[in-house]
Design an enzyme around this catalytic site. Structure first.
Site, short mmCIF file in Angstrom:
data_model
loop_
_atom_site.label_atom_id
_atom_site.label_comp_id
_atom_site.label_asym_id
_atom_site.label_seq_id
_atom_site.Cartn_x
_atom_site.Cartn_y
_atom_site.Cartn_z
N GLU A 82 30.99 8.28 -2.11
CA GLU A 82 30.93 9.14 -0.94
C GLU A 82 30.29 8.38 0.22
OE1 GLU A 82 27.88 12.28 -0.71
OE2 GLU A 82 27.10 10.39 0.03
N CYS A 114 29.56 13.41 -6.32
CA CYS A 114 28.99 12.48 -7.31
C CYS A 114 29.93 12.15 -8.46
CB CYS A 114 27.69 13.05 -7.87
SG CYS A 114 26.37 13.12 -6.65
N HIS A 238 25.65 13.64 -15.62
CA HIS A 238 25.29 13.30 -14.24
C HIS A 238 23.79 13.53 -14.05
CE1 HIS A 238 25.12 12.76 -10.06
NE2 HIS A 238 24.90 14.02 -9.78
N LYS A 243 15.25 15.73 -14.19
CA LYS A 243 15.14 16.93 -15.01
C LYS A 243 16.48 17.47 -15.51
CE LYS A 243 13.97 20.89 -13.01
NZ LYS A 243 13.13 21.89 -12.33
N ARG A 247 17.81 18.76 -19.37
CA ARG A 247 17.92 20.21 -19.58
C ARG A 247 19.33 20.59 -20.03
NH1 ARG A 247 15.94 24.45 -15.07
NH2 ARG A 247 13.90 23.77 -15.82
N ASN A 270 19.25 9.10 -7.95
CA ASN A 270 20.62 9.56 -8.12
C ASN A 270 21.55 8.60 -7.39
OD1 ASN A 270 23.06 10.88 -8.22
ND2 ASN A 270 22.41 12.64 -6.99
#
Lengths: 352, 131
Positions: A82, A114, A238, A243, A247, A270
């Site tokens: 991007e 992403c 991704h 976190k 998760r 990221n």
């Protein structure tokens, strides 16, 4: 026909900025960000690094691990990002020229927040599978930016991963066992034309976007392939922060042992289109023959691509031929101040 | 400023490090030349340079030209590649120019060299980074 990854490589810029450095400028509480996002630092591209330069370096490493594939035999190059340096002029044309792939090649730049990297990987492996091209290159790379002071500024980082796909059985490092995509219209994150920074739906980016798409895509591919979480040696999702990937992985039934190898974001940030593909390179760096790997990307807008790979006997023979992803992440770092970061990222207005 | 046409012409040497090797005496010229400076031969074959080498000597530019201000101080090095070819390149990823020294191992990486402002063409090539 068996199609698989025949070469892979990652590129991590050397510069880093610590989370505290960013938080101090905006009067934010670094500890709460560190706990909330599980981030310590992120990579920062130099003034001379962009999606094209990182793609070239990652792809060169993929060729090194390919056992001597002639670049001229690559029939397709897809660069997912991007942050393509040009609004109009494909990054892939420059990448293909630098690698010696041009001119008999199909090239396209892809964009899907992403997940543009896994889009390129999907198209590359599909063209090889269809017999249209002998080899195809799929790259995910980004030098993304968050608006100054925005939560995204703590995570938006830079990096690239490249994967060469082919069907020569003696070259395959990781066979593509299954693919699956799950896509909806979900406005969780976007950037309008001519806007410098993206906007996002704050907490809306979690449950209806990231978690819903990854969960459905990962469950979908496991059902399609007849596999359960315990069948996998590794899983990578991704990683917009530290976190979320853990998760969602635990929610799907994976253990920390399966998740931690590809979990780069606490120290990398990221890398957008490069995020889950770079996690895959870290897994391929250590995986053993027979290991099954689950990869599920996520791109805002929104969609998730999933892949199941099975590692072959050849992988351990090529792992050390190019720089390992963790080695790049952990070594030769140059930490920069927020001032240097602002300069490198073009946040300072210069004289005309 | 490099013109887009010149950048396009020089892409083989800038992007892929293609050099010219004299078929008469074997001298490798980078950038490629029309006449061999050693034997004045005019027949060359293309060779691709290795990307590993060592710094021979270097200098630090603290008042850089326009377009390079954000990269100041600039380290410019004469690098000898593994095959003996020497080339002058900008160094990148140098945290402290004081650490650069003769004999320092480097490798050439694909980098953005310059651009014609915000709206113009972007020029790519190779820079030496600490190996």
């Amino acid at each position: 026909m068996t199609v698989g990854i025949i070469g892979y490589g990652a590129f991590v810029p050397r510069r880093r900025i610590r989370l505290e450095e960013i938080a101090a400028v905006w009067g934010a509480d670094a500890d709460s960000y560190r706990r909330g996002l599980q981030l310590h630092e992120k990579s920062v591209p130099g003034k001379d690094e962009d999606t094209i330069t990182m793609s070239v370096e990652a792809a060169r490493r993929a060729f090194v691990r390919s056992g001597g594939v002639d670049p001229a035999e690559v029939g397709a190059v897809y660069v997912g990002s991007e942050s393509h340096p040009y609004a109009v002029k494909p990054s892939g044309t420059i990448v293909g020229e630098a690698l010696g792939i041009n001119p008999e090649v199909h090239i396209a730049d892809l964009e899907f927040a992403c997940k543009a990297g896994t889009e390129g990987m999907y198209l590359a492996q599909s063209l090889v599978k269809a017999g249209e091209v002998k080899y195809a290159l799929g790259i995910g790379a980004d030098t993304s930016q968050g608006a100054p002071g925005d939560a995204l500024e703590y995570s938006a980082a830079a990096g690239a991963a490249a994967f060469l796909f082919g069907a020569d059985e003696e070259r395959i490092l990781a066979e593509v066992v299954a693919t699956y995509s799950w896509t909806t219209d979900t406005p969780d994150f976007w950037r309008r034309a001519y806007m410098h920074y993206p906007r996002h739906g704050s907490r809306f980016t979690g449950e209806p976007a990231y978690f819903r798409h990854i969960t459905n895509s990962a469950r979908g591919i496991m059902e399609k392939a007849g596999l359960e979480p315990e069948d996998f040696a590794f899983a990578v999702f991704h990683q917009p922060n530290g976190k979320f990937p853990i998760r969602v992985g635990k929610r799907l039934g994976f253990t920390m042992e399966q998740l931690e190898t590809g979990w780069l974001s606490p120290w990398l940030g990221n890398t957008y289109s490069g995020a889950s593909p770079m996690g895959l390179t870290a897994i391929l760096d250590v995986a053993r023959p027979g290991d099954l790997i689950l990869l599920t990307s996520f791109g805002s807008g929104a969609g998730s691509d999933s892949f199941v790979f099975r590692v072959t006997e050849r992988l351990p023979k090529v792992q050390e031929l190019a720089p390992l992803t963790r080695v790049q992440l952990d070594n030769d770092k140059i930490h920069v101040s927020y001032g240097e970061y602002a300069k490198l990222r073009g946040k300072i207005r210069m004289a005309e | 400023m490099i013109s887009p046409a010149r950048s396009w012409r020089e892409a083989p040497q800038r992007y892929r490090l293609e050099a010219a090797k004299c078929t008469g005496c074997g001298r490798v010229c980078y950038p490629p030349r029309v006449v061999c400076p050693s034997c004045r031969g005019r027949d060359f074959e293309h060779v691709v340079l290795p990307r590993e080498g060592n710094v021979v000597t270097h200098t630090v530019v603290r008042v850089p030209p326009q377009g390079f201000v954000e990269q100041s101080p600039l380290t410019i090095a004469l690098v000898q590649l593994k095959d003996g070819t020497r080339l002058m390149v900008q160094m990148a990823d140098v945290a402290d120019p004081e650490t650069v020294h003769a004999g320092m191992p480097v490798r050439l990486e694909f980098r953005r060299i310059n651009s014609d402002g915000e709206a113009g063409v972007i020029y790519y090539g190779h820079k030496a980074v600490p190996a």
